[in-house]
Design an enzyme around this catalytic site. Sequence first.
Site, PDB file in Angstrom:
ATOM      1  N   PRO A 177      25.254 -16.811 -19.321  1.00 11.56           N
ATOM      2  CA  PRO A 177      24.529 -16.008 -18.317  1.00 11.56           C
ATOM      3  C   PRO A 177      23.759 -14.852 -18.954  1.00 11.56           C
ATOM      4  O   PRO A 177      22.946 -14.212 -18.292  1.00 11.56           O
ATOM      5  CB  PRO A 177      25.647 -15.496 -17.393  1.00 11.56           C
ATOM      6  CG  PRO A 177      26.914 -15.665 -18.148  1.00 11.56           C
ATOM      7  CD  PRO A 177      26.702 -16.774 -19.125  1.00 11.56           C
TER       8      PRO A 177
ATOM      9  N   GLU B 256      36.655 -17.152 -20.457  1.00 16.43           N
ATOM     10  CA  GLU B 256      35.925 -15.877 -20.517  1.00 16.43           C
ATOM     11  C   GLU B 256      34.650 -16.023 -21.347  1.00 16.43           C
ATOM     12  O   GLU B 256      33.909 -15.057 -21.530  1.00 16.43           O
ATOM     13  CB  GLU B 256      36.809 -14.781 -21.127  1.00 16.43           C
ATOM     14  CG  GLU B 256      38.007 -14.403 -20.279  1.00 16.43           C
ATOM     15  CD  GLU B 256      37.615 -14.036 -18.859  1.00 16.43           C
ATOM     16  OE1 GLU B 256      36.720 -13.205 -18.685  1.00 16.43           O
ATOM     17  OE2 GLU B 256      38.208 -14.610 -17.919  1.00 16.43           O
TER      18      GLU B 256
ATOM     19  N   ARG C 239      13.186 -35.136 -16.560  1.00 13.82           N
ATOM     20  CA  ARG C 239      12.181 -35.605 -15.606  1.00 13.82           C
ATOM     21  C   ARG C 239      10.758 -35.298 -16.079  1.00 13.82           C
ATOM     22  O   ARG C 239       9.795 -35.824 -15.522  1.00 13.82           O
ATOM     23  CB  ARG C 239      12.440 -35.095 -14.187  1.00 13.82           C
ATOM     24  CG  ARG C 239      12.581 -33.615 -14.062  1.00 13.82           C
ATOM     25  CD  ARG C 239      13.070 -33.187 -12.686  1.00 13.82           C
ATOM     26  NE  ARG C 239      12.029 -33.259 -11.692  1.00 13.82           N
ATOM     27  CZ  ARG C 239      11.997 -34.141 -10.696  1.00 13.82           C
ATOM     28  NH1 ARG C 239      12.940 -35.025 -10.548  1.00 13.82           N
ATOM     29  NH2 ARG C 239      11.008 -34.141  -9.835  1.00 13.82           N
TER      30      ARG C 239
ATOM     31  N   ASP D  14       5.277 -31.323  -8.343  1.00 11.95           N
ATOM     32  CA  ASP D  14       6.378 -30.459  -7.942  1.00 11.95           C
ATOM     33  C   ASP D  14       5.982 -28.991  -8.019  1.00 11.95           C
ATOM     34  O   ASP D  14       5.045 -28.629  -8.728  1.00 11.95           O
ATOM     35  CB  ASP D  14       7.587 -30.661  -8.872  1.00 11.95           C
ATOM     36  CG  ASP D  14       8.308 -31.965  -8.588  1.00 11.95           C
ATOM     37  OD1 ASP D  14       8.180 -32.473  -7.458  1.00 11.95           O
ATOM     38  OD2 ASP D  14       9.003 -32.453  -9.487  1.00 11.95           O
TER      39      ASP D  14
HETATM   40  N1  SAM Z   1      32.315 -13.681 -19.531  1.00 12.36           N
HETATM   41  C1  SAM Z   1      31.063 -14.373 -19.645  1.00 12.36           C
HETATM   42  C2  SAM Z   1      29.925 -13.391 -19.396  1.00 12.36           C
HETATM   43  O1  SAM Z   1      30.051 -12.563 -18.494  1.00 12.36           O
HETATM   44  O2  SAM Z   1      28.881 -13.535 -20.042  1.00 12.36           O
HETATM   45  C3  SAM Z   1      30.965 -15.506 -18.648  1.00 12.36           C
HETATM   46  C4  SAM Z   1      31.892 -16.631 -18.898  1.00 12.36           C
HETATM   47  S1  SAM Z   1      31.646 -17.970 -17.818  1.00 12.36           S
HETATM   48  C5  SAM Z   1      32.998 -17.829 -16.730  1.00 12.36           C
HETATM   49  C6  SAM Z   1      32.068 -19.366 -18.790  1.00 12.36           C
HETATM   50  C7  SAM Z   1      30.888 -20.107 -19.366  1.00 12.36           C
HETATM   51  O3  SAM Z   1      30.104 -20.645 -18.335  1.00 12.36           O
HETATM   52  C8  SAM Z   1      29.919 -19.305 -20.198  1.00 12.36           C
HETATM   53  O4  SAM Z   1      30.382 -19.135 -21.530  1.00 12.36           O
HETATM   54  C9  SAM Z   1      28.665 -20.158 -20.148  1.00 12.36           C
HETATM   55  O5  SAM Z   1      28.698 -21.207 -21.092  1.00 12.36           O
HETATM   56  C10 SAM Z   1      28.755 -20.752 -18.759  1.00 12.36           C
HETATM   57  N2  SAM Z   1      27.915 -20.046 -17.782  1.00 12.36           N
HETATM   58  C11 SAM Z   1      28.348 -19.324 -16.730  1.00 12.36           C
HETATM   59  N3  SAM Z   1      27.322 -18.843 -16.016  1.00 12.36           N
HETATM   60  C12 SAM Z   1      26.193 -19.275 -16.619  1.00 12.36           C
HETATM   61  C13 SAM Z   1      24.811 -19.105 -16.363  1.00 12.36           C
HETATM   62  N4  SAM Z   1      24.365 -18.381 -15.338  1.00 12.36           N
HETATM   63  N5  SAM Z   1      23.930 -19.711 -17.180  1.00 12.36           N
HETATM   64  C14 SAM Z   1      24.354 -20.437 -18.238  1.00 12.36           C
HETATM   65  N6  SAM Z   1      25.660 -20.622 -18.534  1.00 12.36           N
HETATM   66  C15 SAM Z   1      26.575 -20.056 -17.745  1.00 12.36           C
END
Ligand code: SAM
Length: 245
Positions: free
Chosen positions: A75, A102, A139, A154
Site C-alpha cells: 500500500p 504485517e 487484457r 474502456d
Molecule cells: N503493514 C503494512 C502497511 O501498512 O504498509 C500492510 C500490510 S498488509 C496487511 C499485507 C500485505 O498486503 C502487504 O504487504 C501487501 O503485499 C498487501 N497489500 C495490502 N494492501 C495493499 C494495497 N493497497 N496495494 C498493494 N498491496 C497491498
Amino acid sequence: MFSGPLDQSILRRAQEKNLVEIRVHDLRDWTHDRHRVVDDVPYGGGAGMVLKPEPFFEAADALRQDESQVLLLTPQGERFNHATACRLAEARHLIFLCGRYEGFDERVRTLADREISIGDYVVSGGELPALVLIDATVRLIPGVLGDQDSAGQDSFAGAGGLLDYPQYTRPPLYRGLRVPEVLLSGDHEQIRRWRRKEALHRTLQRRPDLLDRAALSVEDQGLLSEIRAKEDGEMSNTRRGHEHR
Ligand code: SAM
C-alpha cells in the site's frame, strides 16, 4: 486465491492462447525447516508477524531472468493506473512479490524494481492486488481481447483517456427507463458523435482531472463547449426559478 481468477474467462483464454504464461509460487518452497516457516516476530516488538527476507531473496534468485521486472505489492507503493498497466503489458517477464500479515521485512524492498499499490486502503495480502495488476495488464496484451470486447474503448484507455460512454442493451424500455433514441436510429455518425459527447460529459462531471490531461480533438472542443453552454443555461434557469419563487 489465484486459481479462481486465473482459471476463468479472459485470463484463462489468454493462457490457453499462449499469449501469457502465469505461474504461482509458494514462498514456503524457499524455506529450509521442517515447518516451512516464512514469518517471524517483529524486532522491537509489536503486534503480528512479519515475512522473513530469506524466502523472498531465494525466490527472486531462482526466478529472476535478465529481462525480469520485480514488482512489490504494497500500500506504500506508487498507485496503479492505466498508464502503468500499459507499460507492464509490454514487459517480457514480471515477478510479483506478495506480502501478508504485517508485511515483509524491510530488506525485501531492495529486490523490487517498482513498488505498486492498488489504492489507499489495506487488504490482507498481496494476492488480490497482484491479481488486479495481472488482469488489468493481460487484457492490454495484443490478441487477448477479441474485437467484441476491445480494451481500446474502456475508460482511461479510450481515445484521449476519457471515461467510457454509457452503454445500453435490450429492452428499449424498462421500468419506465428508455434507451436514448439515437442508439436505436441506426445512424452510425450520429451514434459516434453522441457517444463521444457522453464520454466527454461524463468525464467532465466525474473526473475533470482526466480532461486536463486528455488529448482532445477540435470536434471534442466543440462538443465540450456545447456541454458547458447547456449546463450554464440549465444553471441560470434554476437560478431564475429560485428567484421567481
Ligand atoms: N503493514 C503494512 C502497511 O501498512 O504498509 C500492510 C500490510 S498488509 C496487511 C499485507 C500485505 O498486503 C502487504 O504487504 C501487501 O503485499 C498487501 N497489500 C495490502 N494492501 C495493499 C494495497 N493497497 N496495494 C498493494 N498491496 C497491498
